[in-house]
Design an enzyme around this catalytic site. Sequence first.
Site, PDB file in Angstrom:
ATOM      1  N   LYS A 257     206.238 117.659  75.791  1.00  0.00           N
ATOM      2  CA  LYS A 257     206.739 118.897  75.035  1.00  0.00           C
ATOM      3  C   LYS A 257     206.755 119.939  76.091  1.00  0.00           C
ATOM      4  CE  LYS A 257     205.584 122.511  71.636  1.00  0.00           C
ATOM      5  NZ  LYS A 257     204.891 122.655  70.402  1.00  0.00           N
ATOM      6  N   ASP A 262     206.776 129.695  72.989  1.00  0.00           N
ATOM      7  CA  ASP A 262     207.012 129.513  71.249  1.00  0.00           C
ATOM      8  C   ASP A 262     206.613 130.772  70.768  1.00  0.00           C
ATOM      9  OD1 ASP A 262     206.940 128.389  68.990  1.00  0.00           O
ATOM     10  OD2 ASP A 262     205.078 127.174  69.179  1.00  0.00           O
ATOM     11  N   LYS A 269     205.194 133.884  64.742  1.00  0.00           N
ATOM     12  CA  LYS A 269     203.693 133.809  64.864  1.00  0.00           C
ATOM     13  C   LYS A 269     203.131 135.395  64.890  1.00  0.00           C
ATOM     14  CE  LYS A 269     203.279 129.826  68.020  1.00  0.00           C
ATOM     15  NZ  LYS A 269     202.554 128.943  67.074  1.00  0.00           N
ATOM     16  N   ASP A 280     203.100 126.533  76.164  1.00  0.00           N
ATOM     17  CA  ASP A 280     203.503 125.468  75.027  1.00  0.00           C
ATOM     18  C   ASP A 280     204.432 124.326  75.975  1.00  0.00           C
ATOM     19  OD1 ASP A 280     203.210 124.659  72.542  1.00  0.00           O
ATOM     20  OD2 ASP A 280     205.032 125.336  71.998  1.00  0.00           O
ATOM     21  N   ASP A 339     208.404 127.264  63.457  1.00  0.00           N
ATOM     22  CA  ASP A 339     207.034 127.213  64.168  1.00  0.00           C
ATOM     23  C   ASP A 339     206.648 125.643  64.192  1.00  0.00           C
ATOM     24  OD1 ASP A 339     205.283 128.139  66.026  1.00  0.00           O
ATOM     25  OD2 ASP A 339     203.941 128.990  64.470  1.00  0.00           O
ATOM     26  N   GLU A 341     208.157 123.277  65.767  1.00  0.00           N
ATOM     27  CA  GLU A 341     209.451 122.829  66.785  1.00  0.00           C
ATOM     28  C   GLU A 341     209.131 121.908  67.524  1.00  0.00           C
ATOM     29  OE1 GLU A 341     207.138 125.229  67.414  1.00  0.00           O
ATOM     30  OE2 GLU A 341     206.907 124.793  69.763  1.00  0.00           O
ATOM     31  N   ARG A 343     207.671 118.897  67.231  1.00  0.00           N
ATOM     32  CA  ARG A 343     207.910 117.731  66.785  1.00  0.00           C
ATOM     33  C   ARG A 343     209.506 117.467  66.840  1.00  0.00           C
ATOM     34  NH1 ARG A 343     204.567 118.890  61.388  1.00  0.00           N
ATOM     35  NH2 ARG A 343     203.627 120.373  63.192  1.00  0.00           N
TER      36      ARG A 343
END
Length: 489
Positions: A257, A262, A269, A280, A339, A341, A343
């Site tokens: 990833k 993020d 967030k 991230d 959020d 994101e 996956r």
Amino acid sequence: MLQLKSVDLKKETVETLIIPVCEDKEIHQEKTIEALVKKAQALEEFKGSAKDGVTFYSPAGTKVTRATILGLGKLEKVDPEALRSMAGEAVKDAIKKGFAQVYIAVPTAKSVGLEMALILEALGEGAVLSNHLFSRYKKDEKLKPLKKIFLLTDAATVKGHSKSCTRIETICRGTLLAREWVNIPPNDKPPMQFAKAITLAAAKQNLKITVLDEKALKQKKFGAMLAVAAGSRNKPCLMVMEYRPRGAKKTIALVGKGVTFDSGGINLKPSGSLDTMKSDMSGAAAVAATLITLAKLKPKINVVGLLPIVENMPSGTAARPGDIVQSYAGKTIEIGNTDAEGRLILIDAIAYAIKTYKPETLIDLATLTGACIVALGEKIAGIFSFDDKLAETIIASGKKTYERCWRLPLPEDYKEELKSDFADLKNIGSTRWGGAITAALFIGGFAENTPWAHIDIAGPSYRKKESAYSGAGATGFGVRLLCDMIEKL
Ligand code: BES
Ligand code: ZN
Ligand code: ZN
């Protein structure tokens, strides 16, 4: 930088010598070292318990400038991790004091009940991993990493383990490379720039590198990944790194990833959760560094690294909660939360990996869920797999490298959670419970029949405070784990 050495302490000058000792057993055999240890033990203030230390300056009968006797505690507590931590702390201390090199006395294998290869590996890893400063943004940084670290041992061990230092150093450099990338601030690593940095670092290695840019991603219909990237001015890319040694038969795919920042997107967030989100992309960093390392270690197996790299930002062009997108695999997905994101980018990369490279095994590494940190804390990764053997191999490598992994379940009935009223799937569960599991199940649905494992590294990839052999911030978690595991596959 790391080197095994046998030295006569009576005749050769050694400026800084570290001697680890146990509280309840002698672990050195060399006469000069034994004498120094005895001298320490005679002191009221020195017990040899963990973190106990005493320094002798220019001790008589030696050419040592300073000898520090460091306590490891009781022998039964001495495992590779205790040695790793001790070496790490010793090197950090030497850096702080401005030394250029250090000698660490290696205990005998028999006395500590560990194989010499393991002892050297642990000491070497702790030392090399600590010998790193992320200082490129500090104008006044005076401290410098050590130039040389010697593991002091007898001549037979130096001869018998002649190749081990290069190997240890190669692997640790991979970890340090991943740490560098993760620590770089998000303004200096938008996706294309991060991909360029990886390409540059890989330049001397025998790796084939391809970067699918935004245009290619649109053409090939990476719908889920493009939805995540839609809110950012910084364009996404999918980077592919291929290591193909001659004669290799099996292929393993590693997917990491790579969210360079993020923000959460439209589901922004809260402020307390934003400042570490440069990390991230830790999965991508670990996979990229692993490929570069493997190209040096040369195991006989094909490894393909796939890095979906995006920035998740809110804006007028961002994906909305409620949007339905079509993933690369063809399935439609309702975005329940922008959020979630990670996956979305992973499933497109996984589907592409399976279609293009038909790997025997696929492993993804991702800072995927806060729920996994709630479950296992900051030091242990969650691993998910339908394949018991693959899960056990990863867990065993986790024990060996102390990049610990704990298996969590993939219950079939939890898939219910991911149903959408309007699309094939939804990217979040209907409740927040078991969030690490629902995330893993979402991804697992795209692995088809390929043996797959997912490693959620949201916890262990980043620590706000420094630890024994890692500075504050990125840990580089995953590189040592994957290198160890791949050589065993
Ligand atoms: N990148 C985060 C997960 C994360 C959290 C990593 C803390 C490192 C530290 C991920 O993209 C995320 O935001 N996950 C959400 C999922 C939720 C919206 C279903 C989470 O864990 O809250
Ligand atoms: Zn997120
Ligand atoms: Zn994320």
